[in-house]
Design a protein around this motif. Structure first.
Motif, PDB file in Angstrom:
ATOM      1  N   GLU A  94       0.831  -1.194   0.000  1.00 18.46           N
ATOM      2  CA  GLU A  94       0.000   0.000   0.000  1.00 18.46           C
ATOM      3  C   GLU A  94       0.874   1.256   0.000  1.00 18.46           C
ATOM      4  O   GLU A  94       1.904   1.302   0.663  1.00 18.46           O
ATOM      5  CB  GLU A  94      -0.890  -0.020   1.249  1.00 18.46           C
ATOM      6  N   GLY A  95       0.458   2.245  -0.774  1.00 17.42           N
ATOM      7  CA  GLY A  95       1.158   3.518  -0.796  1.00 17.42           C
ATOM      8  C   GLY A  95       2.271   3.640  -1.815  1.00 17.42           C
ATOM      9  O   GLY A  95       2.854   4.702  -1.975  1.00 17.42           O
ATOM     10  N   GLU A  96       2.572   2.573  -2.527  1.00 18.24           N
ATOM     11  CA  GLU A  96       3.633   2.609  -3.531  1.00 18.24           C
ATOM     12  C   GLU A  96       3.037   2.796  -4.920  1.00 18.24           C
ATOM     13  O   GLU A  96       2.137   2.058  -5.313  1.00 18.24           O
ATOM     14  CB  GLU A  96       4.434   1.302  -3.525  1.00 18.24           C
ATOM     15  N   PRO A  97       3.526   3.780  -5.699  1.00 19.75           N
ATOM     16  CA  PRO A  97       3.057   3.885  -7.084  1.00 19.75           C
ATOM     17  C   PRO A  97       3.485   2.634  -7.860  1.00 19.75           C
ATOM     18  O   PRO A  97       4.496   2.016  -7.545  1.00 19.75           O
ATOM     19  CB  PRO A  97       3.756   5.127  -7.624  1.00 19.75           C
ATOM     20  N   ILE A  98       2.699   2.277  -8.860  1.00 12.28           N
ATOM     21  CA  ILE A  98       2.955   1.053  -9.616  1.00 12.28           C
ATOM     22  C   ILE A  98       3.119   1.421 -11.087  1.00 12.28           C
ATOM     23  O   ILE A  98       2.272   2.100 -11.661  1.00 12.28           O
ATOM     24  CB  ILE A  98       1.791   0.058  -9.474  1.00 12.28           C
ATOM     25  N   ARG A  99       4.182   0.947 -11.684  1.00 11.50           N
ATOM     26  CA  ARG A  99       4.417   1.197 -13.110  1.00 11.50           C
ATOM     27  C   ARG A  99       4.223  -0.105 -13.886  1.00 11.50           C
ATOM     28  O   ARG A  99       4.836  -1.129 -13.550  1.00 11.50           O
ATOM     29  CB  ARG A  99       5.827   1.733 -13.326  1.00 11.50           C
ATOM     30  N   PHE A 100       3.378  -0.056 -14.907  1.00 12.97           N
ATOM     31  CA  PHE A 100       3.112  -1.204 -15.768  1.00 12.97           C
ATOM     32  C   PHE A 100       3.594  -0.895 -17.185  1.00 12.97           C
ATOM     33  O   PHE A 100       3.367   0.202 -17.692  1.00 12.97           O
ATOM     34  CB  PHE A 100       1.610  -1.491 -15.859  1.00 12.97           C
ATOM     35  N   THR A 101       4.230  -1.858 -17.812  1.00 12.66           N
ATOM     36  CA  THR A 101       4.467  -1.824 -19.248  1.00 12.66           C
ATOM     37  C   THR A 101       3.762  -3.057 -19.799  1.00 12.66           C
ATOM     38  O   THR A 101       4.106  -4.185 -19.438  1.00 12.66           O
ATOM     39  CB  THR A 101       5.964  -1.872 -19.589  1.00 12.66           C
ATOM     40  N   VAL A 102       2.752  -2.822 -20.623  1.00 13.72           N
ATOM     41  CA  VAL A 102       1.933  -3.906 -21.157  1.00 13.72           C
ATOM     42  C   VAL A 102       2.211  -4.025 -22.651  1.00 13.72           C
ATOM     43  O   VAL A 102       2.007  -3.073 -23.401  1.00 13.72           O
ATOM     44  CB  VAL A 102       0.432  -3.652 -20.913  1.00 13.72           C
ATOM     45  N   GLU A 103       2.674  -5.204 -23.057  1.00 18.99           N
ATOM     46  CA  GLU A 103       2.956  -5.464 -24.468  1.00 18.99           C
ATOM     47  C   GLU A 103       1.926  -6.449 -25.008  1.00 18.99           C
ATOM     48  O   GLU A 103       1.717  -7.520 -24.425  1.00 18.99           O
ATOM     49  CB  GLU A 103       4.352  -6.049 -24.638  1.00 18.99           C
ATOM     50  N   ASN A 104       1.289  -6.078 -26.092  1.00 19.46           N
ATOM     51  CA  ASN A 104       0.324  -6.962 -26.739  1.00 19.46           C
ATOM     52  C   ASN A 104       1.066  -7.804 -27.770  1.00 19.46           C
ATOM     53  O   ASN A 104       1.411  -7.326 -28.845  1.00 19.46           O
ATOM     54  CB  ASN A 104      -0.795  -6.151 -27.396  1.00 19.46           C
ATOM     55  N   THR A 105       1.299  -9.068 -27.439  1.00 21.82           N
ATOM     56  CA  THR A 105       1.983  -9.982 -28.349  1.00 21.82           C
ATOM     57  C   THR A 105       0.985 -10.796 -29.178  1.00 21.82           C
ATOM     58  O   THR A 105       1.384 -11.661 -29.942  1.00 21.82           O
ATOM     59  CB  THR A 105       2.909 -10.939 -27.582  1.00 21.82           C
ATOM     60  N   GLY A 106      -0.290 -10.482 -28.992  1.00 20.68           N
ATOM     61  CA  GLY A 106      -1.331 -11.197 -29.720  1.00 20.68           C
ATOM     62  C   GLY A 106      -1.575 -10.602 -31.095  1.00 20.68           C
ATOM     63  O   GLY A 106      -0.870  -9.694 -31.544  1.00 20.68           O
ATOM     64  N   GLU A 107      -2.604 -11.116 -31.745  1.00 22.52           N
ATOM     65  CA  GLU A 107      -2.945 -10.688 -33.100  1.00 22.52           C
ATOM     66  C   GLU A 107      -4.187  -9.813 -33.145  1.00 22.52           C
ATOM     67  O   GLU A 107      -4.588  -9.373 -34.231  1.00 22.52           O
ATOM     68  CB  GLU A 107      -3.107 -11.911 -33.997  1.00 22.52           C
ATOM     69  N   VAL A 108      -4.795  -9.556 -31.988  1.00 23.82           N
ATOM     70  CA  VAL A 108      -5.972  -8.691 -31.899  1.00 23.82           C
ATOM     71  C   VAL A 108      -5.744  -7.679 -30.777  1.00 23.82           C
ATOM     72  O   VAL A 108      -4.903  -7.909 -29.899  1.00 23.82           O
ATOM     73  CB  VAL A 108      -7.261  -9.505 -31.636  1.00 23.82           C
ATOM     74  N   PRO A 109      -6.476  -6.558 -30.781  1.00 23.57           N
ATOM     75  CA  PRO A 109      -6.333  -5.602 -29.682  1.00 23.57           C
ATOM     76  C   PRO A 109      -6.747  -6.224 -28.352  1.00 23.57           C
ATOM     77  O   PRO A 109      -7.604  -7.112 -28.309  1.00 23.57           O
ATOM     78  CB  PRO A 109      -7.297  -4.470 -30.055  1.00 23.57           C
ATOM     79  N   HIS A 110      -6.126  -5.749 -27.279  1.00 22.87           N
ATOM     80  CA  HIS A 110      -6.489  -6.160 -25.921  1.00 22.87           C
ATOM     81  C   HIS A 110      -6.610  -4.923 -25.054  1.00 22.87           C
ATOM     82  O   HIS A 110      -6.072  -3.864 -25.385  1.00 22.87           O
ATOM     83  CB  HIS A 110      -5.454  -7.118 -25.335  1.00 22.87           C
ATOM     84  N   GLU A 111      -7.297  -5.091 -23.938  1.00 22.81           N
ATOM     85  CA  GLU A 111      -7.468  -3.992 -22.996  1.00 22.81           C
ATOM     86  C   GLU A 111      -6.878  -4.400 -21.650  1.00 22.81           C
ATOM     87  O   GLU A 111      -6.962  -5.562 -21.257  1.00 22.81           O
ATOM     88  CB  GLU A 111      -8.956  -3.673 -22.836  1.00 22.81           C
TER      89      GLU A 111
END
Length: 89
Positions: free
Chosen positions: A19-36
């Protein structure tokens, strides 16, 4: 966190932070369709086209469990989900 989105899963699919820590995400779409990448209740929602990636920071959330979903029709039903677990200080 480095996250891979593909048909139809997030890898990894569970994230644990304090709790209280900022979180950094890097999301890579390795698929063939868009993802959310949507963290419900945190206001995080990013659509990632096939072959692309996004990086963003989530403000420090309160302790609890937050659902992670791909809300593109049929993707959640196919099992594309996970969770962010925020441990209390």
């Amino acid at each position: 966190f480095a996250v891979e989105a593909s048909e139809f899963e997030f890898t990894p699919s569970t994230f644990m932070v304090n709790e209280g820590e900022p979180i950094r995400f890097t999301v890579e779409n390795t698929g063939e369709v868009p993802h959310e990448f949507e963290l419900e209740k945190l206001g995080v929602e990013a659509v990632i086209p096939a072959g692309k990636s996004v990086t963003f920071t989530v403000n420090p959330p309160k302790s609890g469990v937050y659902n992670l979903v791909c809300d593109i029709p049929g993707h959640l039903e196919a099992g594309m989900s996970g969770e962010l677990i925020v441990k209390p200080r």
